[in-house]
Write a protein that holds these residues in place. Structure first.
Motif, PDB file in Angstrom:
ATOM      1  N   TYR A  16       0.863  -1.224   0.023  1.00 30.89           N
ATOM      2  CA  TYR A  16       0.239   0.084  -0.027  1.00 30.89           C
ATOM      3  C   TYR A  16       0.784   1.315   0.172  1.00 30.89           C
ATOM      4  O   TYR A  16       0.640   2.243  -0.759  1.00 30.89           O
ATOM      5  CB  TYR A  16      -0.918   0.020   1.183  1.00 30.89           C
ATOM      6  N   VAL A  17       2.024   1.325   1.019  1.00 29.66           N
ATOM      7  CA  VAL A  17       2.926   2.452   0.890  1.00 29.66           C
ATOM      8  C   VAL A  17       3.408   2.691  -0.569  1.00 29.66           C
ATOM      9  O   VAL A  17       3.495   4.020  -0.885  1.00 29.66           O
ATOM     10  CB  VAL A  17       3.924   2.065   1.930  1.00 29.66           C
ATOM     11  N   MET A  18       3.947   1.578  -1.137  1.00 26.52           N
ATOM     12  CA  MET A  18       4.444   2.094  -2.444  1.00 26.52           C
ATOM     13  C   MET A  18       3.519   1.750  -3.693  1.00 26.52           C
ATOM     14  O   MET A  18       3.821   1.802  -4.684  1.00 26.52           O
ATOM     15  CB  MET A  18       5.633   0.658  -2.597  1.00 26.52           C
ATOM     16  N   GLY A  43      -2.603  11.861  -3.001  1.00 23.95           N
ATOM     17  CA  GLY A  43      -2.533  12.792  -1.894  1.00 23.95           C
ATOM     18  C   GLY A  43      -2.127  11.844  -0.677  1.00 23.95           C
ATOM     19  O   GLY A  43      -2.055  12.546   0.427  1.00 23.95           O
ATOM     20  N   LEU A  44      -2.585  10.493  -0.712  1.00 26.33           N
ATOM     21  CA  LEU A  44      -2.646   9.887   0.523  1.00 26.33           C
ATOM     22  C   LEU A  44      -1.226   9.108   0.724  1.00 26.33           C
ATOM     23  O   LEU A  44      -0.457   8.804  -0.029  1.00 26.33           O
ATOM     24  CB  LEU A  44      -3.344   8.584  -0.008  1.00 26.33           C
ATOM     25  N   LYS A  45      -0.826   9.537   2.030  1.00 24.98           N
ATOM     26  CA  LYS A  45       0.678   9.020   2.333  1.00 24.98           C
ATOM     27  C   LYS A  45       0.319   8.176   3.977  1.00 24.98           C
ATOM     28  O   LYS A  45      -0.309   8.482   4.861  1.00 24.98           O
ATOM     29  CB  LYS A  45       1.381  10.340   2.905  1.00 24.98           C
ATOM     30  N   PHE A  65      -4.683  -4.733  13.472  1.00 22.50           N
ATOM     31  CA  PHE A  65      -3.645  -3.931  13.179  1.00 22.50           C
ATOM     32  C   PHE A  65      -4.578  -2.330  13.335  1.00 22.50           C
ATOM     33  O   PHE A  65      -5.588  -2.292  12.995  1.00 22.50           O
ATOM     34  CB  PHE A  65      -2.891  -4.050  12.045  1.00 22.50           C
ATOM     35  N   VAL A  66      -3.601  -1.538  13.467  1.00 20.69           N
ATOM     36  CA  VAL A  66      -3.970   0.103  13.155  1.00 20.69           C
ATOM     37  C   VAL A  66      -2.906   0.453  12.234  1.00 20.69           C
ATOM     38  O   VAL A  66      -1.855   0.647  12.571  1.00 20.69           O
ATOM     39  CB  VAL A  66      -3.919   0.918  14.520  1.00 20.69           C
ATOM     40  N   ALA A  67      -3.525   1.110  11.259  1.00 19.89           N
ATOM     41  CA  ALA A  67      -2.657   1.570  10.355  1.00 19.89           C
ATOM     42  C   ALA A  67      -2.909   3.285  10.121  1.00 19.89           C
ATOM     43  O   ALA A  67      -4.124   3.664   9.950  1.00 19.89           O
ATOM     44  CB  ALA A  67      -2.719   1.111   8.743  1.00 19.89           C
ATOM     45  N   ARG A  68      -2.014   4.038  10.115  1.00 19.43           N
ATOM     46  CA  ARG A  68      -2.060   5.482  10.149  1.00 19.43           C
ATOM     47  C   ARG A  68      -1.862   6.121   8.879  1.00 19.43           C
ATOM     48  O   ARG A  68      -0.769   5.689   8.390  1.00 19.43           O
ATOM     49  CB  ARG A  68      -1.187   5.945  11.185  1.00 19.43           C
ATOM     50  N   TYR A  69      -2.549   7.086   8.584  1.00 20.32           N
ATOM     51  CA  TYR A  69      -2.211   7.622   7.153  1.00 20.32           C
ATOM     52  C   TYR A  69      -2.704   9.228   7.005  1.00 20.32           C
ATOM     53  O   TYR A  69      -3.534   9.340   8.225  1.00 20.32           O
ATOM     54  CB  TYR A  69      -3.062   6.875   5.960  1.00 20.32           C
ATOM     55  N   LYS A  70      -2.392   9.977   6.381  1.00 21.24           N
ATOM     56  CA  LYS A  70      -2.829  11.237   6.014  1.00 21.24           C
ATOM     57  C   LYS A  70      -3.284  11.393   4.674  1.00 21.24           C
ATOM     58  O   LYS A  70      -2.559  10.968   3.785  1.00 21.24           O
ATOM     59  CB  LYS A  70      -1.580  12.066   6.570  1.00 21.24           C
ATOM     60  N   ILE A  71      -4.149  12.227   4.700  1.00 18.63           N
ATOM     61  CA  ILE A  71      -4.705  12.844   3.454  1.00 18.63           C
ATOM     62  C   ILE A  71      -5.386  14.138   3.596  1.00 18.63           C
ATOM     63  O   ILE A  71      -6.128  14.298   4.578  1.00 18.63           O
ATOM     64  CB  ILE A  71      -5.892  11.630   2.692  1.00 18.63           C
ATOM     65  N   ASP A  72      -5.144  14.884   2.336  1.00 19.28           N
ATOM     66  CA  ASP A  72      -5.810  16.179   2.504  1.00 19.28           C
ATOM     67  C   ASP A  72      -5.222  17.015   3.803  1.00 19.28           C
ATOM     68  O   ASP A  72      -6.191  17.790   4.444  1.00 19.28           O
ATOM     69  CB  ASP A  72      -7.267  16.396   2.294  1.00 19.28           C
TER      70      ASP A  72
END
Length: 107
Positions: A16-18, A43-45, A65-72
């Motif tokens: 997903y990251v790549m 824009g998703l990181k 799991f908990v995955a953290r991401y940033k968007i906008d």
């Protein structure tokens, strides 16, 4: 090839990251696989992965799991319990596949 469901979960997070949709499709069980390739939203990181638990019983496993991401400009968390199965692939080699995920209720 991931030796455990936990290793597969971590490799799928990396995919997903790549933005490696081909790997995500290849590691998704045929019975629940999305028809279209997964493409990251603009824009998703992805910011990090925290594995809360994993349990294996024979050829089935779960990984929470908990995955953290940033968007906008806003941070978010994805809390999921993923289900995996181990079975032969098209070449007859036993391997783990992601089946589906559920989202625990907040409590």
């Amino acid at each position: 090839m991931a030796p455990t469901a936990l290793a597969l979960m971590r490799s799928r997070y990396s995919a997903y990251v790549m933005d490696n949709g081909a790997y995500l499709q290849a590691t998704w069980h045929a019975s629940t696989r999305a028809a279209e390739q997964i493409v990251a939203e603009a824009g998703l990181k992805w910011l990090g992965l925290d594995v809360r638990r994993h349990e294996t019983e024979g050829d089935s496993a779960i990984v929470e799991f908990v995955a953290r991401y940033k968007i906008d400009g806003r941070a978010h968390r994805l809390h999921e319990v993923s289900r995996f199965v181990r079975e032969p692939d098209v070449a007859g080699v036993s391997r783990w596949f992601y089946v589906e995920g559920s989202f625990p209720e907040k409590g």
